[in-house]
Scaffold this active site. Structure first.
Site, short mmCIF file in Angstrom:
data_model
loop_
_atom_site.label_atom_id
_atom_site.label_comp_id
_atom_site.label_asym_id
_atom_site.label_seq_id
_atom_site.Cartn_x
_atom_site.Cartn_y
_atom_site.Cartn_z
N LYS A 178 80.07 14.88 95.82
CA LYS A 178 81.14 15.81 96.18
C LYS A 178 81.42 15.70 97.68
CE LYS A 178 80.31 18.83 92.30
NZ LYS A 178 79.57 19.96 91.73
N GLN A 209 76.09 24.90 93.55
CA GLN A 209 75.73 23.94 92.50
C GLN A 209 74.83 24.62 91.46
OE1 GLN A 209 76.94 20.65 92.28
NE2 GLN A 209 76.01 20.82 90.26
N ASP A 237 85.49 26.47 92.13
CA ASP A 237 85.02 26.11 90.79
C ASP A 237 85.80 26.89 89.73
OD1 ASP A 237 83.14 24.11 90.51
OD2 ASP A 237 81.42 25.40 90.99
#
Ligand code: NDP
Length: 290
Positions: free
Chosen positions: A59, A103, A126
């Site tokens: 990422k 994460q 997200d």
């Protein structure tokens, strides 16, 4: 972008994602020139889960490629929930950070729901915050979950009209199956969501004009279950004991019957990261009110 495999044309997530990233690079440059702002993404990793480490590293790399500033916060596994919430609070208030990603999975002693809900909804790149999921439910989305959003972009790139079609989704997770159902419903598909308690799953899948497999079981969806001419989207990523990566669909058999199919790897995977970058640029734009 597509090549023929068996009967089906391939929807190459790899190529579509590359196009999205190139577009974002231009948008980032423009934002820097016009507004003096560089979009920033903070990625928080708690503990040392090897797969998570790879995701976080990828990422970061993807951000750099398009000019997004990446801030990586690696915290030890014994970090307390309070400590993590404090960091999120700081990042919520930072002017340099437009997107925050924690994460998953988190260590067991940390409450995932509490952490997701602590992220400011306008930085929730997200798209997992209940505010963003609620906006999706009511048909007025703000930041949308990256994987299903990537699937929508793939359908659009292949000019597949979903309106009025039977869409069958296998999997009902909060990050893939459920938001996928909402996104397809919003585009006027008739949606069936299957899960581990679904009876006669084969019959349901056979009805699908569009089949989205997101259950995490290697080659679960058999080629002969695919209706002739259907569109097959394989979200699954499974590593077999011999190291080979396969999806949740038996690719060879399904490609014989489908009109379009996504490969694994090179399908939905690269789209997920591209949409994360897309959401970060969107979040930066929102912070500027442009
Ligand atoms: P989860 O494990 O959170 O959810 C799996 C879902 O599949 C659940 O709803 C479960 O049902 C259902 N399921 C499990 N077994 C069966 C079965 N035998 N029959 C029918 N339904 C079943 O997974 P995720 O949604 O996080 O991920 C799904 C897959 O997608 C994984 O392979 C993952 O690696 C991949 N993935 C890929 C991404 C990408 O970028 N390409 C991003 C995210 C995930 P129930 O709810 O009843 O338990």
């Amino acid at each position: 972008m597509d090549s023929i495999s068996g009967g089906a044309a391939i929807i190459s997530g790899k190529d579509i994602a590359a196009g999205i990233r190139a577009g974002l690079k231009g948008q980032v440059l423009k934002m820097q020139e016009k507004n003096g702002v560089t979009p920033g993404l903070a990625v928080i990793l708690v503990g040392d889960n090897p797969a998570s480490k790879v995701y976080v590293r990828n990422k970061g790399k993807a951000c750099e490629e398009v000019g997004i500033k990446s801030f990586q916060h690696t915290l030890p596994a014994e970090t307390t929930e309070e400590g993590l919430l404090k960091l999120i609070d700081k990042l919520n208030r930072s002017k340099e950070v437009h997107g925050i990603l924690v994460q998953l999975p988190l260590p067991f002693h940390i409450n995932e729901t509490r952490v997701i809900e602590a992220i400011s909804p306008i930085k929730d790149v997200d798209g997992f915050h209940p505010y963003n999921l609620g906006r999706l439910v009511t048909g007025n989305p703000l930041l949308q979950p990256c994987t299903p959003y990537g699937v929508i972009k793939m359908l659009e790139a292949a000019a597949i009209d979903v309106s009025g079609k039977e869409a069958v989704i296998v999997g009902r997770s909060n990050i893939v199956g459920k938001p996928m159902a909402l996104m397809l419903l919003r585009r006027n598909a008739t949606v069936t969501v299957c899960h581990s308690r679904t009876r006669n799953i084969e019959e349901k899948i056979k009805r699908g004009d569009i089949v989205v497999a997101a259950l995490g079981k290697p080659e679960f969806v058999k080629g002969e279950w695919i209706k002739s001419g259907a569109v097959v989207i394989d979200v699954g990523i499974n590593r077999l004991p011999d190291g080979k990566l396969v999806g949740d669909v038996e690719f060879g058999g399904a490609a014989q019957r489908a009109s379009w199919i996504t490969p694994v790897p090179g399908g939905v995977g690269p789209m997920t990261i591209a949409m994360l970058l897309h959401n970060t640029v969107d979040a930066a734009r929102m912070s500027l009110g442009v």
